[in-house]
Motif scaffolding. Structure first.
Motif, PDB file in Angstrom:
ATOM      1  N   ILE A  64      -6.217 -23.520  -6.151  1.00  0.00           N
ATOM      2  CA  ILE A  64      -5.381 -24.514  -6.832  1.00  0.00           C
ATOM      3  C   ILE A  64      -5.187 -25.713  -5.920  1.00  0.00           C
ATOM      4  O   ILE A  64      -4.804 -25.570  -4.753  1.00  0.00           O
ATOM      5  CB  ILE A  64      -4.017 -23.904  -7.221  1.00  0.00           C
ATOM      6  N   GLU A  65      -5.450 -26.879  -6.456  1.00  0.00           N
ATOM      7  CA  GLU A  65      -5.266 -28.119  -5.705  1.00  0.00           C
ATOM      8  C   GLU A  65      -3.796 -28.519  -5.773  1.00  0.00           C
ATOM      9  O   GLU A  65      -3.209 -28.598  -6.856  1.00  0.00           O
ATOM     10  CB  GLU A  65      -6.140 -29.229  -6.315  1.00  0.00           C
ATOM     11  N   LEU A  66      -3.195 -28.759  -4.615  1.00  0.00           N
ATOM     12  CA  LEU A  66      -1.814 -29.232  -4.547  1.00  0.00           C
ATOM     13  C   LEU A  66      -1.833 -30.747  -4.385  1.00  0.00           C
ATOM     14  O   LEU A  66      -2.360 -31.269  -3.407  1.00  0.00           O
ATOM     15  CB  LEU A  66      -1.072 -28.583  -3.375  1.00  0.00           C
ATOM     16  N   ILE A  67      -1.291 -31.443  -5.361  1.00  0.00           N
ATOM     17  CA  ILE A  67      -1.269 -32.902  -5.353  1.00  0.00           C
ATOM     18  C   ILE A  67       0.159 -33.357  -5.094  1.00  0.00           C
ATOM     19  O   ILE A  67       1.078 -32.990  -5.826  1.00  0.00           O
ATOM     20  CB  ILE A  67      -1.761 -33.464  -6.700  1.00  0.00           C
ATOM     21  N   GLU A  68       0.341 -34.138  -4.038  1.00  0.00           N
ATOM     22  CA  GLU A  68       1.676 -34.614  -3.670  1.00  0.00           C
ATOM     23  C   GLU A  68       1.818 -36.087  -4.011  1.00  0.00           C
ATOM     24  O   GLU A  68       0.996 -36.903  -3.619  1.00  0.00           O
ATOM     25  CB  GLU A  68       1.924 -34.406  -2.177  1.00  0.00           C
ATOM     26  N   ASN A  69       2.862 -36.400  -4.750  1.00  0.00           N
ATOM     27  CA  ASN A  69       3.222 -37.781  -5.068  1.00  0.00           C
ATOM     28  C   ASN A  69       4.705 -37.909  -4.716  1.00  0.00           C
ATOM     29  O   ASN A  69       5.559 -37.927  -5.587  1.00  0.00           O
ATOM     30  CB  ASN A  69       2.953 -38.054  -6.557  1.00  0.00           C
ATOM     31  N   ILE A  70       4.972 -37.953  -3.421  1.00  0.00           N
ATOM     32  CA  ILE A  70       6.338 -37.802  -2.925  1.00  0.00           C
ATOM     33  C   ILE A  70       6.813 -39.081  -2.240  1.00  0.00           C
ATOM     34  O   ILE A  70       6.240 -39.497  -1.228  1.00  0.00           O
ATOM     35  CB  ILE A  70       6.414 -36.600  -1.955  1.00  0.00           C
ATOM     36  N   GLU A  71       7.866 -39.681  -2.810  1.00  0.00           N
ATOM     37  CA  GLU A  71       8.510 -40.818  -2.152  1.00  0.00           C
ATOM     38  C   GLU A  71       9.146 -40.319  -0.866  1.00  0.00           C
ATOM     39  O   GLU A  71       9.699 -39.220  -0.827  1.00  0.00           O
ATOM     40  CB  GLU A  71       9.632 -41.393  -3.036  1.00  0.00           C
ATOM     41  N   ASP A  72       9.110 -41.112   0.173  1.00  0.00           N
ATOM     42  CA  ASP A  72       9.749 -40.734   1.433  1.00  0.00           C
ATOM     43  C   ASP A  72      11.258 -40.946   1.347  1.00  0.00           C
ATOM     44  O   ASP A  72      11.743 -41.780   0.578  1.00  0.00           O
ATOM     45  CB  ASP A  72       9.199 -41.586   2.583  1.00  0.00           C
ATOM     46  N   ASP A  73      11.967 -40.187   2.151  1.00  0.00           N
ATOM     47  CA  ASP A  73      13.411 -40.358   2.351  1.00  0.00           C
ATOM     48  C   ASP A  73      14.240 -40.276   1.078  1.00  0.00           C
ATOM     49  O   ASP A  73      15.170 -41.067   0.887  1.00  0.00           O
ATOM     50  CB  ASP A  73      13.691 -41.687   3.070  1.00  0.00           C
ATOM     51  N   VAL A  74      13.906 -39.335   0.194  1.00  0.00           N
ATOM     52  CA  VAL A  74      14.747 -39.094  -0.977  1.00  0.00           C
ATOM     53  C   VAL A  74      15.868 -38.154  -0.527  1.00  0.00           C
ATOM     54  O   VAL A  74      15.614 -37.017  -0.145  1.00  0.00           O
ATOM     55  CB  VAL A  74      13.954 -38.499  -2.157  1.00  0.00           C
ATOM     56  N   ILE A  75      17.090 -38.660  -0.545  1.00  0.00           N
ATOM     57  CA  ILE A  75      18.244 -37.905  -0.061  1.00  0.00           C
ATOM     58  C   ILE A  75      18.995 -37.315  -1.248  1.00  0.00           C
ATOM     59  O   ILE A  75      19.222 -37.993  -2.251  1.00  0.00           O
ATOM     60  CB  ILE A  75      19.190 -38.808   0.776  1.00  0.00           C
ATOM     61  N   ILE A  76      19.380 -36.036  -1.109  1.00  0.00           N
ATOM     62  CA  ILE A  76      20.114 -35.338  -2.158  1.00  0.00           C
ATOM     63  C   ILE A  76      21.251 -34.553  -1.494  1.00  0.00           C
ATOM     64  O   ILE A  76      21.073 -34.011  -0.405  1.00  0.00           O
ATOM     65  CB  ILE A  76      19.161 -34.428  -2.973  1.00  0.00           C
ATOM     66  N   PHE A  77      22.416 -34.527  -2.136  1.00  0.00           N
ATOM     67  CA  PHE A  77      23.576 -33.807  -1.606  1.00  0.00           C
ATOM     68  C   PHE A  77      23.573 -32.411  -2.211  1.00  0.00           C
ATOM     69  O   PHE A  77      23.821 -32.239  -3.402  1.00  0.00           O
ATOM     70  CB  PHE A  77      24.873 -34.552  -1.945  1.00  0.00           C
ATOM     71  N   CYS A  78      23.244 -31.418  -1.377  1.00  0.00           N
ATOM     72  CA  CYS A  78      23.019 -30.070  -1.899  1.00  0.00           C
ATOM     73  C   CYS A  78      23.043 -29.073  -0.745  1.00  0.00           C
ATOM     74  O   CYS A  78      23.060 -29.457   0.424  1.00  0.00           O
ATOM     75  CB  CYS A  78      21.645 -30.074  -2.592  1.00  0.00           C
ATOM     76  N   ASP A  79      23.015 -27.791  -1.081  1.00  0.00           N
ATOM     77  CA  ASP A  79      22.879 -26.719  -0.106  1.00  0.00           C
ATOM     78  C   ASP A  79      21.381 -26.507   0.153  1.00  0.00           C
ATOM     79  O   ASP A  79      20.613 -26.345  -0.800  1.00  0.00           O
ATOM     80  CB  ASP A  79      23.526 -25.447  -0.665  1.00  0.00           C
ATOM     81  N   VAL A  80      20.974 -26.482   1.404  1.00  0.00           N
ATOM     82  CA  VAL A  80      19.548 -26.402   1.740  1.00  0.00           C
ATOM     83  C   VAL A  80      18.917 -25.104   1.229  1.00  0.00           C
ATOM     84  O   VAL A  80      17.777 -25.111   0.742  1.00  0.00           O
ATOM     85  CB  VAL A  80      19.307 -26.600   3.264  1.00  0.00           C
ATOM     86  N   LYS A  81      19.637 -23.987   1.306  1.00  0.00           N
ATOM     87  CA  LYS A  81      19.068 -22.720   0.839  1.00  0.00           C
ATOM     88  C   LYS A  81      18.903 -22.730  -0.675  1.00  0.00           C
ATOM     89  O   LYS A  81      17.916 -22.222  -1.206  1.00  0.00           O
ATOM     90  CB  LYS A  81      19.953 -21.543   1.264  1.00  0.00           C
TER      91      LYS A  81
END
Length: 180
Positions: A64-81
């Motif tokens: 399976i090919e993994l294609i990443e289209n990811i903006e850098d530095d997207v910050i979200i307020f959440c629990d890491v786990k």
């Protein structure tokens, strides 16, 4: 390493990751009401890169090919786990229900996380039942029907909206949307 030993190590790695994910899911469900979220500003872009790296071995087995289209530095307020568990379940399903030589495209914007796959797809009725605990549509692959229920629980906790688009034999698109 010679090829035979390399294959054995890869199988052990896949088995260990599979067992680890099942254990984490069952622990999450068992301790749900007792888990206190340690919310903080997280770099979602970095976390998704890490989770994709973790699942690469599993994706490679099915080519399976993994294609990443990811903006850098997207910050979200959440629990890491919790956000990691949510991402893991989306990626795990995208791999599990995908076809050999398929693709998974992961897109991150400032307001959303999208996981698209070229897998089996689902009917409208199946999409409506998707987040119910213990619901499974395909018994030929492993699982307990708890992963997307966990995704739903975490999404509700953080007021994330989930959009699902799916077409039989074409694939599925799971979109998580949040307000900053």
């Amino acid at each position: 390493l010679d090829e035979k030993l390399s294959k054995k190590i890869k199988r052990i790695d896949i088995g260990a990751k599979t067992i680890s994910n099942i254990y984490e899911d069952l622990t999450y469900l068992t301790l749900d009401n007792k888990i206190i979220s340690q919310n903080e500003n997280l770099d979602l872009s970095k976390i998704v890169h890490q989770r994709l790296e973790y699942f690469k071995t599993l994706a490679d087995v099915k080519k399976i090919e993994l294609i990443e289209n990811i903006e850098d530095d997207v910050i979200i307020f959440c629990d890491v786990k919790k956000i990691s568990k949510l991402i893991d379940n989306l990626l795990s399903n995208a791999i599990k229900y995908n076809k050999v030589k398929g693709f998974i495209k992961v897109t991150i914007t400032k307001k959303s996380l999208i996981v698209e796959d070229s897998g089996k797809g689902m009917t409208e009725d199946q999409v409506e039942q998707l987040f119910e605990r213990y619901i499974r549509f395909d018994k030929s692959v492993g699982g307990f029907g708890i992963g997307l229920n966990i995704v739903s629980m975490i999404a509700k906790e953080y007021n994330f909206k989930i959009n699902v688009e799916s077409e039989i034999k074409i694939g599925t698109k799971m979109e998580l949307i949040w307000e900053n």
